[in-house]
Scaffold this active site. Structure first.
Site, short mmCIF file in Angstrom:
data_model
loop_
_atom_site.label_atom_id
_atom_site.label_comp_id
_atom_site.label_asym_id
_atom_site.label_seq_id
_atom_site.Cartn_x
_atom_site.Cartn_y
_atom_site.Cartn_z
N ASN A 34 43.85 43.58 45.06
CA ASN A 34 44.06 43.87 43.64
C ASN A 34 42.98 44.87 43.20
OD1 ASN A 34 44.47 43.88 40.91
ND2 ASN A 34 43.75 41.79 40.55
N TRP A 35 43.40 46.12 43.06
CA TRP A 35 42.42 47.17 42.74
C TRP A 35 42.05 47.21 41.26
CZ3 TRP A 35 44.37 52.00 45.96
CH2 TRP A 35 44.09 51.78 47.32
N LYS A 36 42.79 46.47 40.44
CA LYS A 36 42.52 46.44 38.99
C LYS A 36 42.50 47.88 38.45
CE LYS A 36 40.24 42.09 39.72
NZ LYS A 36 39.35 41.07 39.21
N HIS A 72 47.74 37.35 35.81
CA HIS A 72 46.34 37.38 36.25
C HIS A 72 45.46 36.91 35.09
CE1 HIS A 72 42.43 38.92 37.42
NE2 HIS A 72 42.88 38.89 38.67
N GLU A 84 42.84 38.02 33.87
CA GLU A 84 42.41 39.11 32.97
C GLU A 84 43.52 39.44 31.98
OE1 GLU A 84 41.09 41.80 36.05
OE2 GLU A 84 39.49 40.39 36.51
N GLU A 131 43.48 31.20 41.29
CA GLU A 131 42.29 31.99 41.01
C GLU A 131 41.47 31.32 39.91
OE1 GLU A 131 42.73 36.32 42.37
OE2 GLU A 131 43.39 36.19 40.31
N GLY A 168 35.17 37.84 40.17
CA GLY A 168 34.19 38.89 39.91
C GLY A 168 32.78 38.39 39.65
N SER A 185 36.11 36.13 44.16
CA SER A 185 34.90 36.47 44.94
C SER A 185 35.08 36.31 46.45
CB SER A 185 33.70 35.66 44.44
OG SER A 185 33.40 36.03 43.11
#
Ligand code: PGA
Length: 250
Positions: free
Chosen positions: A9-11, A94, A96, A166, A172, A212
Site C-alpha cells: 500500500n503506497w498510500k 483503510h 486512514e 490492521e 506507521g 508496521s
C-alpha cells in the site's frame, strides 16, 4: 489451501516516474509469485504506469473507490474506471479513510458491494484503535466492522473478499502487534465468517495482517495458522526492502 497474499500500500507516495523507477529496481530482484499473490496498490494516477511497468504476475489494487456506480460525484473514481486499467483489487475501509476522511461502516459497505458486483477483489480493512484495545473492545469493534461491511454479501460473493486486520495503533508507528495478538484476532475473524457464511467459506477466506510490517517481524506473524499474508505500507516503498519481506512470506 489458501494462497498467501502480500499487498504493498503506497498510500499518497510516488509520482508515475517514481513508480516506473520502483519497477526498474524491483523486476530484476523479483523471483515470481510461486504460491503467493503479490499486489501493488499505488495511487490512482500511478495505476496506468504500474500496469505498463510491472512483472506480469504482479497484480494491481486501488487504495479506494467510490461507493456509487457513476454520475455527479466530483473527484471520485468508479469501479468501472478501475476495471479499464485493468485493476484486480481495491482496498476498502483503510483506517486512514475511516479516521481522516470519516468513512462510516455504512459507506464502506456500499464500496464493498460496488467492488464485488463489479467483479473485482475487495480487501476490507478492519482494526481497533489504541483506546479500543485498552478498553478490551477489540473483538467487539472488529465484529461490528465485519457485520456492517459484509452486509448483503452471499457466500459466493465472499470468494472475492480478503480481510486485512490492521490495528490502528500499529500503522506507521513502528509498534507491531505480536504474533499472538494477530493470531487471536484472525482466528476470531475466521470464526465470525464460519458462523455467518459456513465452514467452507471460512476456511477459504484470506486474512492478512497490516501494521508496521518489516522483514524483521513478518516471519513469525506470517507463520501463524490463520495469517495468510500482509498489507505493507512504509516498508513497501523501496524495492529491495519489499523483496526482503516477500522472501519471508512463503
Ligand atoms: P505501515 O502501513 O506498514 O506503514 O504501518 C500499513 C498500512 O497502512 O496498510
Amino acid at each position: 489451501m489458501r494462497t498467501k497474499m502480500v499487498v504493498a500500500n503506497w498510500k499518497m507516495n510516488k509520482t508515475p516516474k517514481e513508480c516506473k523507477a520502483f519497477f526498474r529496481a524491483f523486476s530484476p530482484l523479483y523471483k515470481g509469485s510461486r504460491n503467493r499473490e503479490v499486489v501493488i496498490a499505488p495511487s490512482y494516477i500511478c495505476l496506468p504506469q504500474a500496469e505498463l511497468s510491472k512483472p506480469a504476475s504482479v497484480k494491481l489494487s486501488a487504495q479506494n473507490v467510490s461507493g456509487e456506480a457513476s454520475g455527479a460525484y466530483t473527484g471520485e473514481i468508479s469501479v468501472e474506471m478501475l476495471k479499464a486499467i485493468p485493476c484486480d483489487y481495491v482496498i476498502i475501509g483503510h483506517s486512514e479513510r475511516r479516521l481522516l476522511f470519516h468513512e462510516s461502516d455504512e459507506e464502506i459497505q456500499k464500496k464493498v458491494v460496488q467492488v464485488i458486483r463489479g467483479g473485482l477483489g475487495g480487501i476490507l480493512c478492519v482494526g481497533e484503535t489504541r483506546n479500543e484495545r485498552k478498553g478490551h473492545q477489540t473483538l467487539e469493534v472488529i465484529t461490528r466492522q465485519l457485520k456492517v461491511g459484509l452486509q448483503g454479501l452471499t457466500s459466493q460473493d465472499l470468494q472475492q473478499v480478503t480481510i486485512a486486520y490492521e490495528p490502528v495503533w500499529a500503522i506507521g508507528t513502528g509498534e507491531v502487534a505480536t504474533a499472538i495478538q494477530v493470531e487471536e484476532v484472525h482466528r476470531w475473524i475466521r470464526e465470525f465468517i464460519w458462523n455467518k457464511f459456513g465452514i467452507e467459506e471460512a476456511s477459504n477466506l484470506r486474512i492478512i495482517y497490516g501494521g508496521s510490517v518489516k522483514a524483521e517481524n513478518i516471519y513469525e506473524i506470517a507463520s501463524k495458522p490463520n495469517v495468510d499474508g500482509a498489507l505493507i505500507g512504509g516498508a513497501s516503498l523501496e524495492a529491495k526492502t519489499f523483496i526482503e519481506i516477500l522472501e519471508r512470506i512463503k
